[in-house]
Write a protein that holds these residues in place. Structure first.
Motif, PDB file in Angstrom:
ATOM      1  N   LEU A  79       0.806  -1.061   0.088  1.00  0.00           N
ATOM      2  CA  LEU A  79       0.115  -0.017  -0.073  1.00  0.00           C
ATOM      3  C   LEU A  79       0.888   1.199  -0.025  1.00  0.00           C
ATOM      4  O   LEU A  79       2.064   1.330   0.617  1.00  0.00           O
ATOM      5  CB  LEU A  79      -1.031   0.227   1.255  1.00  0.00           C
ATOM      6  CG  LEU A  79      -1.763  -1.203   1.338  1.00  0.00           C
ATOM      7  CD1 LEU A  79      -2.450  -1.133   2.842  1.00  0.00           C
ATOM      8  CD2 LEU A  79      -3.113  -1.038   0.238  1.00  0.00           C
ATOM      9  N   ALA A  80       0.468   2.231  -0.613  1.00  0.00           N
ATOM     10  CA  ALA A  80       1.143   3.795  -0.674  1.00  0.00           C
ATOM     11  C   ALA A  80       1.119   4.290   0.464  1.00  0.00           C
ATOM     12  O   ALA A  80       2.153   4.554   1.258  1.00  0.00           O
ATOM     13  CB  ALA A  80       0.665   4.407  -1.826  1.00  0.00           C
ATOM     14  N   GLU A  81      -0.003   4.153   1.355  1.00  0.00           N
ATOM     15  CA  GLU A  81      -0.234   4.701   2.380  1.00  0.00           C
ATOM     16  C   GLU A  81      -1.329   4.183   3.440  1.00  0.00           C
ATOM     17  O   GLU A  81      -2.146   3.544   2.869  1.00  0.00           O
ATOM     18  CB  GLU A  81      -0.619   6.512   2.536  1.00  0.00           C
ATOM     19  CG  GLU A  81      -0.585   7.110   3.854  1.00  0.00           C
ATOM     20  CD  GLU A  81      -0.728   8.599   3.542  1.00  0.00           C
ATOM     21  OE1 GLU A  81       0.016   9.077   2.971  1.00  0.00           O
ATOM     22  OE2 GLU A  81      -1.850   9.065   3.854  1.00  0.00           O
ATOM     23  N   VAL A  82      -0.930   3.931   4.589  1.00  0.00           N
ATOM     24  CA  VAL A  82      -1.807   3.337   5.501  1.00  0.00           C
ATOM     25  C   VAL A  82      -1.851   4.020   6.879  1.00  0.00           C
ATOM     26  O   VAL A  82      -0.694   4.475   7.350  1.00  0.00           O
ATOM     27  CB  VAL A  82      -1.686   1.906   5.619  1.00  0.00           C
ATOM     28  CG1 VAL A  82      -0.254   1.443   6.428  1.00  0.00           C
ATOM     29  CG2 VAL A  82      -2.862   1.018   6.159  1.00  0.00           C
ATOM     30  N   GLY A  83      -2.768   3.777   7.657  1.00  0.00           N
ATOM     31  CA  GLY A  83      -2.851   4.248   9.089  1.00  0.00           C
ATOM     32  C   GLY A  83      -1.847   3.633   9.873  1.00  0.00           C
ATOM     33  O   GLY A  83      -0.799   4.073  10.520  1.00  0.00           O
ATOM     34  N   SER A  84      -2.034   2.077  10.127  1.00  0.00           N
ATOM     35  CA  SER A  84      -1.209   1.378  10.678  1.00  0.00           C
ATOM     36  C   SER A  84      -1.345  -0.064   9.938  1.00  0.00           C
ATOM     37  O   SER A  84      -2.224  -0.403   9.710  1.00  0.00           O
ATOM     38  CB  SER A  84      -1.874   1.089  12.146  1.00  0.00           C
ATOM     39  OG  SER A  84      -1.458  -0.085  12.493  1.00  0.00           O
ATOM     40  N   ARG A 105       4.163   4.515   3.329  1.00  0.00           N
ATOM     41  CA  ARG A 105       4.165   5.685   4.556  1.00  0.00           C
ATOM     42  C   ARG A 105       3.093   5.113   5.403  1.00  0.00           C
ATOM     43  O   ARG A 105       1.844   4.618   5.193  1.00  0.00           O
ATOM     44  CB  ARG A 105       3.825   6.906   3.855  1.00  0.00           C
ATOM     45  CG  ARG A 105       3.770   7.857   4.868  1.00  0.00           C
ATOM     46  CD  ARG A 105       3.684   9.521   4.262  1.00  0.00           C
ATOM     47  NE  ARG A 105       3.658  10.526   5.153  1.00  0.00           N
ATOM     48  CZ  ARG A 105       4.910  10.788   5.928  1.00  0.00           C
ATOM     49  NH1 ARG A 105       6.063  10.632   5.328  1.00  0.00           N
ATOM     50  NH2 ARG A 105       4.869  12.116   6.615  1.00  0.00           N
ATOM     51  N   GLN A 106       3.154   5.219   6.736  1.00  0.00           N
ATOM     52  CA  GLN A 106       2.321   4.915   7.981  1.00  0.00           C
ATOM     53  C   GLN A 106       2.065   6.133   8.583  1.00  0.00           C
ATOM     54  O   GLN A 106       2.860   6.882   9.131  1.00  0.00           O
ATOM     55  CB  GLN A 106       3.009   3.784   8.947  1.00  0.00           C
ATOM     56  CG  GLN A 106       1.932   3.243   9.673  1.00  0.00           C
ATOM     57  CD  GLN A 106       2.650   2.146  10.565  1.00  0.00           C
ATOM     58  OE1 GLN A 106       2.475   1.100  10.435  1.00  0.00           O
ATOM     59  NE2 GLN A 106       3.734   2.525  11.459  1.00  0.00           N
ATOM     60  N   THR A 107       0.820   6.426   8.852  1.00  0.00           N
ATOM     61  CA  THR A 107       0.224   7.849   9.386  1.00  0.00           C
ATOM     62  C   THR A 107      -0.094   7.661  10.935  1.00  0.00           C
ATOM     63  O   THR A 107      -0.248   8.794  11.606  1.00  0.00           O
ATOM     64  CB  THR A 107      -0.791   8.580   8.524  1.00  0.00           C
ATOM     65  OG1 THR A 107      -2.062   7.722   8.623  1.00  0.00           O
ATOM     66  CG2 THR A 107      -0.234   8.660   7.421  1.00  0.00           C
ATOM     67  N   THR A 113       5.580   6.453  12.848  1.00  0.00           N
ATOM     68  CA  THR A 113       5.071   7.085  11.739  1.00  0.00           C
ATOM     69  C   THR A 113       6.107   7.732  11.090  1.00  0.00           C
ATOM     70  O   THR A 113       7.117   7.797  11.239  1.00  0.00           O
ATOM     71  CB  THR A 113       3.993   7.790  11.820  1.00  0.00           C
ATOM     72  OG1 THR A 113       4.319   9.024  12.870  1.00  0.00           O
ATOM     73  CG2 THR A 113       2.600   7.205  12.807  1.00  0.00           C
ATOM     74  N   GLY A 114       5.596   8.220   9.623  1.00  0.00           N
ATOM     75  CA  GLY A 114       6.257   9.064   8.827  1.00  0.00           C
ATOM     76  C   GLY A 114       7.579   8.210   8.138  1.00  0.00           C
ATOM     77  O   GLY A 114       7.545   7.128   8.089  1.00  0.00           O
ATOM     78  N   PHE A 115       8.555   9.148   8.190  1.00  0.00           N
ATOM     79  CA  PHE A 115       9.930   8.615   7.609  1.00  0.00           C
ATOM     80  C   PHE A 115       9.755   7.791   6.335  1.00  0.00           C
ATOM     81  O   PHE A 115      10.276   6.473   6.393  1.00  0.00           O
ATOM     82  CB  PHE A 115      10.395   7.825   8.699  1.00  0.00           C
ATOM     83  CG  PHE A 115      10.934   8.519   9.901  1.00  0.00           C
ATOM     84  CD1 PHE A 115      11.736   9.677   9.981  1.00  0.00           C
ATOM     85  CD2 PHE A 115      10.058   8.340  11.081  1.00  0.00           C
ATOM     86  CE1 PHE A 115      11.772  10.499  11.067  1.00  0.00           C
ATOM     87  CE2 PHE A 115      10.087   9.368  12.215  1.00  0.00           C
ATOM     88  CZ  PHE A 115      11.151  10.158  12.076  1.00  0.00           C
ATOM     89  N   ASP A 116       9.610   8.312   5.238  1.00  0.00           N
ATOM     90  CA  ASP A 116       9.888   7.558   3.766  1.00  0.00           C
ATOM     91  C   ASP A 116      11.073   6.963   3.750  1.00  0.00           C
ATOM     92  O   ASP A 116      12.071   7.332   4.122  1.00  0.00           O
ATOM     93  CB  ASP A 116       9.349   8.683   2.797  1.00  0.00           C
ATOM     94  CG  ASP A 116       7.967   9.190   2.810  1.00  0.00           C
ATOM     95  OD1 ASP A 116       7.240   8.625   3.493  1.00  0.00           O
ATOM     96  OD2 ASP A 116       7.904  10.126   2.017  1.00  0.00           O
ATOM     97  N   GLY A 117      10.735   5.662   3.302  1.00  0.00           N
ATOM     98  CA  GLY A 117      12.178   4.760   2.933  1.00  0.00           C
ATOM     99  C   GLY A 117      12.485   3.795   4.276  1.00  0.00           C
ATOM    100  O   GLY A 117      13.331   3.113   3.756  1.00  0.00           O
ATOM    101  N   ASN A 118      11.580   3.934   5.156  1.00  0.00           N
ATOM    102  CA  ASN A 118      11.504   2.948   6.111  1.00  0.00           C
ATOM    103  C   ASN A 118      10.783   1.893   5.992  1.00  0.00           C
ATOM    104  O   ASN A 118       9.858   1.919   5.008  1.00  0.00           O
ATOM    105  CB  ASN A 118      11.483   3.438   7.651  1.00  0.00           C
ATOM    106  CG  ASN A 118      12.407   4.446   8.083  1.00  0.00           C
ATOM    107  OD1 ASN A 118      13.322   4.511   7.677  1.00  0.00           O
ATOM    108  ND2 ASN A 118      12.418   5.351   9.249  1.00  0.00           N
ATOM    109  N   LEU A 119      11.004   0.684   6.721  1.00  0.00           N
ATOM    110  CA  LEU A 119      10.104  -0.412   6.228  1.00  0.00           C
ATOM    111  C   LEU A 119       8.864  -0.377   7.534  1.00  0.00           C
ATOM    112  O   LEU A 119       9.168  -0.451   8.676  1.00  0.00           O
ATOM    113  CB  LEU A 119      10.901  -1.694   6.714  1.00  0.00           C
ATOM    114  CG  LEU A 119      10.135  -3.067   6.368  1.00  0.00           C
ATOM    115  CD1 LEU A 119       9.408  -3.192   5.221  1.00  0.00           C
ATOM    116  CD2 LEU A 119      10.954  -4.107   6.874  1.00  0.00           C
ATOM    117  N   PHE A 120       7.861  -0.349   7.112  1.00  0.00           N
ATOM    118  CA  PHE A 120       6.583  -0.533   7.929  1.00  0.00           C
ATOM    119  C   PHE A 120       5.779  -1.848   7.219  1.00  0.00           C
ATOM    120  O   PHE A 120       5.283  -1.936   6.352  1.00  0.00           O
ATOM    121  CB  PHE A 120       5.731   0.816   7.696  1.00  0.00           C
ATOM    122  CG  PHE A 120       6.088   2.043   8.164  1.00  0.00           C
ATOM    123  CD1 PHE A 120       6.650   2.492   9.151  1.00  0.00           C
ATOM    124  CD2 PHE A 120       6.661   2.922   7.068  1.00  0.00           C
ATOM    125  CE1 PHE A 120       7.283   3.563   9.711  1.00  0.00           C
ATOM    126  CE2 PHE A 120       7.272   3.968   7.238  1.00  0.00           C
ATOM    127  CZ  PHE A 120       7.628   4.517   8.251  1.00  0.00           C
TER     128      PHE A 120
END
Length: 261
Positions: free
Chosen positions: A22-27, A50-52, A63-70
């Protein structure tokens, strides 16, 4: 660095795991558990760019920090309920093995801290949050793993680090591919809890400050002692002036040398 596409390892694919990217997700944990509630039973990795609204233990933001692994792995009925907490140790070994395949020189620099943090040069580089839900006779578990690959937060009550910041030239996609492979192996060794002794031994071989002074904060208690190991259920063992303490829930930090007698 050559671009790498986010993908499951061949090992994970062969073992029946699937990937939701996913491009972005809450958690990622919440997303994985929601998919489980909707009927998903296949082992599923949920990875977000990205995780918000992510969180770690004790409700801390992750949260945040593009390029990290979530990333979160959803498992259905992975073990008897009493064994679920052992997945903290399983995931710690899987991450350790993944990073060592990418950067073998990390062996002396990468350590695990009870129960679910990973340290690089003594600073937190990864954390794990295990969440479970039971409906009827079915238990689903979300193993949420966050890795500081490109960035690390600077406003935490403890030292933090990122892989890139420590000079490890890897990207999120490489870390995930390696983790998706090593997790299959770690789960196979664990065998729904039957192989926890092997997991425990591997974890202790990588343990931070084993044999050294340690402070455990459990509820309102502050317990100082020498970190001597884990018991058969994964509880932290501290030898204190008043005897041996077994810590089931809490946080630990190294104590200053000489403060425990």
């Amino acid at each position: 660095m050559q671009d790498v596409v986010l993908t499951l390892s061949e090992t994970a694919q062969a073992a029946g795991f699937q990937l939701v990217h996913l491009a972005e997700v809450g958690s990622t944990n919440a997303e994985a558990l929601a998919r489980g509630a909707a009927g998903e039973t296949q082992p599923t990795w949920v990875v977000a760019d990205r995780q918000t609204a992510g969180k770690g233990r004790w409700g801390r933001s992750w949260t945040g920090f593009d390029g990290n692994l979530f990333a979160t792995l959803l498992l259905t009925d992975p073990a008897p309920a009493a064994r679920i907490a052992e997945l903290c140790f399983v995931s710690a070994l899987a991450l350790d093995d993944a990073l060592l395949t990418l950067a073998p020189d990390l062996e002396s620099r990468f350590k695990v801290k009870w129960p679910n943090d990973a340290l690089l040069d003594g600073a937190k580089v990864s954390g794990t949050l295990i969440e479970a839900t039971t409906r009827g006779a079915t238990t689903q578990v979300a193993i949420g793993i966050g890795v500081n690959v490109a960035h690390h937060p600077g406003d935490m009550p403890y030292p933090t680090q990122s892989l890139n910041g420590a000079g490890i030239a890897v990207d999120r996609d490489q870390v995930f591919a390696a983790l998706s492979r090593s997790m299959v192996t770690a789960l196979a060794i664990w065998r729904r809890g039957q192989g926890f002794n092997a997991i425990r031994a591997g974890w202790l071989a990588r343990a931070h400050n084993l044999g050294g002074p340690m402070v455990a904060k459990s509820g309102d208690r502050r317990i100082e002692g020498v970190f001597v190991g884990l018991d058969a259920e994964g509880r932290l063992l501290l030898d204190t002036p008043d005897g041996r303490e077994m810590i089931t829930v809490g946080e630990v930090v190294p104590a200053l040398a000489g403060t425990v007698h």
